[in-house]
Design a protein around this motif. Structure first.
Motif, PDB file in Angstrom:
ATOM      1  N   ILE A   9       3.010  10.882   4.655  1.00 39.24           N
ATOM      2  CA  ILE A   9       2.950  10.183   3.366  1.00 39.24           C
ATOM      3  C   ILE A   9       2.875   8.699   3.714  1.00 39.24           C
ATOM      4  CG2 ILE A   9       4.292   9.583   1.299  1.00 39.24           C
ATOM      5  CD1 ILE A   9       5.620  12.430   1.615  1.00 39.24           C
ATOM      6  N   VAL A  10       1.979   7.961   3.077  1.00 42.59           N
ATOM      7  CA  VAL A  10       1.862   6.523   3.361  1.00 42.59           C
ATOM      8  C   VAL A  10       2.298   5.733   2.128  1.00 42.59           C
ATOM      9  CG1 VAL A  10       0.325   4.626   4.018  1.00 42.59           C
ATOM     10  CG2 VAL A  10      -0.035   6.909   4.992  1.00 42.59           C
ATOM     11  N   ALA A  11       3.238   4.818   2.340  1.00 44.75           N
ATOM     12  CA  ALA A  11       3.710   3.944   1.260  1.00 44.75           C
ATOM     13  C   ALA A  11       3.272   2.513   1.541  1.00 44.75           C
ATOM     14  CB  ALA A  11       5.223   4.019   1.138  1.00 44.75           C
ATOM     15  N   ALA A  12       2.636   1.890   0.550  1.00 47.44           N
ATOM     16  CA  ALA A  12       2.291   0.463   0.622  1.00 47.44           C
ATOM     17  C   ALA A  12       3.349  -0.284  -0.177  1.00 47.44           C
ATOM     18  CB  ALA A  12       0.907   0.225   0.041  1.00 47.44           C
ATOM     19  N   GLU A  13       3.932  -1.308   0.424  1.00 50.40           N
ATOM     20  CA  GLU A  13       4.939  -2.114  -0.261  1.00 50.40           C
ATOM     21  C   GLU A  13       4.396  -3.530  -0.429  1.00 50.40           C
ATOM     22  OE1 GLU A  13       8.618  -1.872   1.870  1.00 50.40           O
ATOM     23  OE2 GLU A  13       8.786   0.304   1.596  1.00 50.40           O
ATOM     24  N   LEU A  23       0.343  -7.573   0.019  1.00 54.18           N
ATOM     25  CA  LEU A  23       0.824  -6.412   0.768  1.00 54.18           C
ATOM     26  C   LEU A  23       1.818  -6.901   1.816  1.00 54.18           C
ATOM     27  CD1 LEU A  23       0.642  -3.361   1.499  1.00 54.18           C
ATOM     28  CD2 LEU A  23      -1.216  -3.969   3.072  1.00 54.18           C
ATOM     29  N   THR A  24       3.050  -6.374   1.766  1.00 49.50           N
ATOM     30  CA  THR A  24       4.047  -6.791   2.755  1.00 49.50           C
ATOM     31  C   THR A  24       4.077  -5.849   3.953  1.00 49.50           C
ATOM     32  OG1 THR A  24       5.754  -5.721   1.408  1.00 49.50           O
ATOM     33  CG2 THR A  24       5.501  -8.085   1.154  1.00 49.50           C
ATOM     34  N   ARG A  25       3.957  -4.526   3.675  1.00 46.59           N
ATOM     35  CA  ARG A  25       3.909  -3.596   4.813  1.00 46.59           C
ATOM     36  C   ARG A  25       3.438  -2.225   4.371  1.00 46.59           C
ATOM     37  NH1 ARG A  25       9.661  -0.953   6.484  1.00 46.59           N
ATOM     38  NH2 ARG A  25      10.424  -0.463   4.400  1.00 46.59           N
ATOM     39  N   LEU A  26       3.003  -1.440   5.354  1.00 46.39           N
ATOM     40  CA  LEU A  26       2.667  -0.031   5.171  1.00 46.39           C
ATOM     41  C   LEU A  26       3.711   0.787   5.921  1.00 46.39           C
ATOM     42  CD1 LEU A  26      -1.172  -0.254   5.803  1.00 46.39           C
ATOM     43  CD2 LEU A  26      -0.145   0.433   3.632  1.00 46.39           C
ATOM     44  N   VAL A  27       4.204   1.840   5.281  1.00 49.66           N
ATOM     45  CA  VAL A  27       5.252   2.674   5.879  1.00 49.66           C
ATOM     46  C   VAL A  27       4.746   4.110   5.965  1.00 49.66           C
ATOM     47  CG1 VAL A  27       7.657   3.444   5.649  1.00 49.66           C
ATOM     48  CG2 VAL A  27       6.981   1.220   4.735  1.00 49.66           C
ATOM     49  N   ALA A  28       4.894   4.737   7.136  1.00 53.82           N
ATOM     50  CA  ALA A  28       4.537   6.150   7.302  1.00 53.82           C
ATOM     51  C   ALA A  28       5.801   6.992   7.191  1.00 53.82           C
ATOM     52  CB  ALA A  28       3.866   6.374   8.646  1.00 53.82           C
ATOM     53  N   LEU A  29       5.783   7.989   6.299  1.00 52.92           N
ATOM     54  CA  LEU A  29       6.926   8.882   6.084  1.00 52.92           C
ATOM     55  C   LEU A  29       6.507  10.275   6.544  1.00 52.92           C
ATOM     56  CD1 LEU A  29       7.641   7.571   2.470  1.00 52.92           C
ATOM     57  CD2 LEU A  29       8.862   6.893   4.564  1.00 52.92           C
ATOM     58  N   HIS A  30       7.159  10.776   7.609  1.00 53.16           N
ATOM     59  CA  HIS A  30       6.666  11.976   8.283  1.00 53.16           C
ATOM     60  C   HIS A  30       7.258  13.285   7.774  1.00 53.16           C
ATOM     61  CE1 HIS A  30       5.767   8.706  11.239  1.00 53.16           C
ATOM     62  NE2 HIS A  30       4.604   9.325  11.198  1.00 53.16           N
ATOM     63  N   SER A  31       8.157  13.206   6.788  1.00 52.28           N
ATOM     64  CA  SER A  31       8.747  14.428   6.214  1.00 52.28           C
ATOM     65  C   SER A  31       9.120  14.158   4.767  1.00 52.28           C
ATOM     66  CB  SER A  31       9.996  14.837   6.998  1.00 52.28           C
ATOM     67  OG  SER A  31      11.028  13.874   6.807  1.00 52.28           O
ATOM     68  N   SER A  72      -4.136   4.866   3.954  1.00 49.67           N
ATOM     69  CA  SER A  72      -3.549   3.523   3.805  1.00 49.67           C
ATOM     70  C   SER A  72      -4.179   2.793   2.621  1.00 49.67           C
ATOM     71  CB  SER A  72      -3.753   2.702   5.082  1.00 49.67           C
ATOM     72  OG  SER A  72      -3.229   3.378   6.192  1.00 49.67           O
ATOM     73  N   LEU A  73      -5.501   2.913   2.512  1.00 52.08           N
ATOM     74  CA  LEU A  73      -6.212   2.255   1.419  1.00 52.08           C
ATOM     75  C   LEU A  73      -5.822   2.870   0.077  1.00 52.08           C
ATOM     76  CD1 LEU A  73      -8.204   0.166   0.455  1.00 52.08           C
ATOM     77  CD2 LEU A  73     -10.089   1.668   1.150  1.00 52.08           C
ATOM     78  N   GLU A 113      -6.554  -2.943   9.472  1.00 55.76           N
ATOM     79  CA  GLU A 113      -5.881  -1.645   9.440  1.00 55.76           C
ATOM     80  C   GLU A 113      -6.396  -0.779   8.284  1.00 55.76           C
ATOM     81  OE1 GLU A 113      -1.320   0.230   9.382  1.00 55.76           O
ATOM     82  OE2 GLU A 113      -1.602  -1.950   9.279  1.00 55.76           O
ATOM     83  N   LEU A 114      -6.560  -1.389   7.116  1.00 54.25           N
ATOM     84  CA  LEU A 114      -7.043  -0.639   5.950  1.00 54.25           C
ATOM     85  C   LEU A 114      -8.465  -0.132   6.166  1.00 54.25           C
ATOM     86  CD1 LEU A 114      -5.738  -2.792   2.941  1.00 54.25           C
ATOM     87  CD2 LEU A 114      -4.754  -0.696   3.879  1.00 54.25           C
ATOM     88  N   VAL A 115      -9.298  -0.964   6.766  1.00 50.71           N
ATOM     89  CA  VAL A 115     -10.693  -0.575   7.002  1.00 50.71           C
ATOM     90  C   VAL A 115     -10.787   0.477   8.107  1.00 50.71           C
ATOM     91  CG1 VAL A 115     -12.955  -1.412   7.780  1.00 50.71           C
ATOM     92  CG2 VAL A 115     -11.653  -2.743   6.112  1.00 50.71           C
TER      93      VAL A 115
END
Length: 270
Positions: free
Chosen positions: A21-25, A35-43, A235-236, A226-228
């Motif tokens: 799951i990808v969260a954009a903050e 955009l401050t950061r992208l977070v990957a949530l693995h579960s 992420s996008l 990173e988005l591209v």
């Protein structure tokens, strides 16, 4: 003018190392969303922990929050939202598939699925679809966790009003910038130069504020790259959902139209 914390979430019902799951903050300041950061949530457990972060924030989630009223009434399921979601969460995927397949089988070709009022304006898949894309499983995995986290499901269910959850649909905003061009694929063989160019065009359009949301995206060079570079588009999509949340955060009723069905829900910006 105060900054508003805004998030966007590209959700998957089966998150794992290769497909989190990808969260954009981000932060909204006037018409600019940084955009401050992208977070990957693995579960799903990591997702629940992420939801617990204190507010105030407004987040857009790329998963359906409701089911078509026609389907619910036909199946004799509860027509109170909290009761419906509790009932739905209590069913196994096999039971859901069986009931939905039987519903579709009894309907004429060309109109097998029931639709929500917001699906047409958003160009979204029916929320009862269990394949390509399996949005029914996303609802099954995601909404009960939103409810358990005590967030405020705007229009659906009262919760902690400093943590507001909205249904978003990245494709709605992407189409505004690149029409029907494809910009993502999980399949390596389909990760083409054309899709890379489409992602560049989306990012450029967002940075220039060329959508009806009236917002401009602010990125660092590294974030833009990173988005591209993310050929899956996850992420996008998270960033697109974040912008929809940023728009809704400033609207009356978070952008819900008068008379929208609380059982079905509404997609931000539709």
């Amino acid at each position: 003018m105060t900054d508003i914390a805004v998030f966007g979430v590209d959700f998957t019902s089966a998150p794992r190392k290769v497909k989190p799951i990808v969260a954009a903050e981000g932060l909204r300041h006037g018409a600019v969303v940084r955009l401050t950061r992208l977070v990957a949530l693995h579960s799903l457990e990591e997702f629940s922990a992420w939801l617990a972060q204190p507010g105030p924030w407004v987040a857009g989630f790329d998963l359906p929050f409701g089911l078509p009223r026609e389907l619910i009434e036909q199946l004799g399921w509860p027509t109170d939202y909290a009761a419906l979601m509790a009932h739905y969460a209590g069913l196994s995927r096999a039971e859901i598939r069986e009931r939905f397949a039987a519903f579709c089988a009894a309907r004429p070709a060309g109109s097998k699925f029931a639709h929500r009022a917001c699906d047409g304006p958003a160009g979204a898949s029916p929320s009862m679809k269990w394949v390509n894309p399996p949005v029914a499983w996303m609802l099954h995995a995601g909404v009960p966790r939103l409810i358990a986290a005590g967030v405020h499901l705007a229009g659906h269910l009262a919760g902690d009003e400093s943590r507001v959850a909205l249904e978003a649909y990245p494709g709605l905003l992407a189409r505004e910038l690149i029409a029907r061009r494809s910009y993502k694929s999980d399949a390596k063989a389909a990760q083409t130069p054309e899709r890379l160019i489409a992602r560049k065009d989306i990012v450029e359009g967002l940075e220039q504020g060329r959508t009806r949301l009236g917002l401009r995206l602010k990125l660092s060079h590294a974030q833009r790259d990173e988005l591209v570079a993310d050929a899956s588009g996850d992420s996008l999509d998270a960033v697109l959902a974040m912008l929809q949340a940023a728009w809704a955060a400033q609207q009356p009723r978070y952008g819900w139209p008068e008379g929208a069905d609380a059982l079905e829900g509404w997609i931000a910006g539709a």
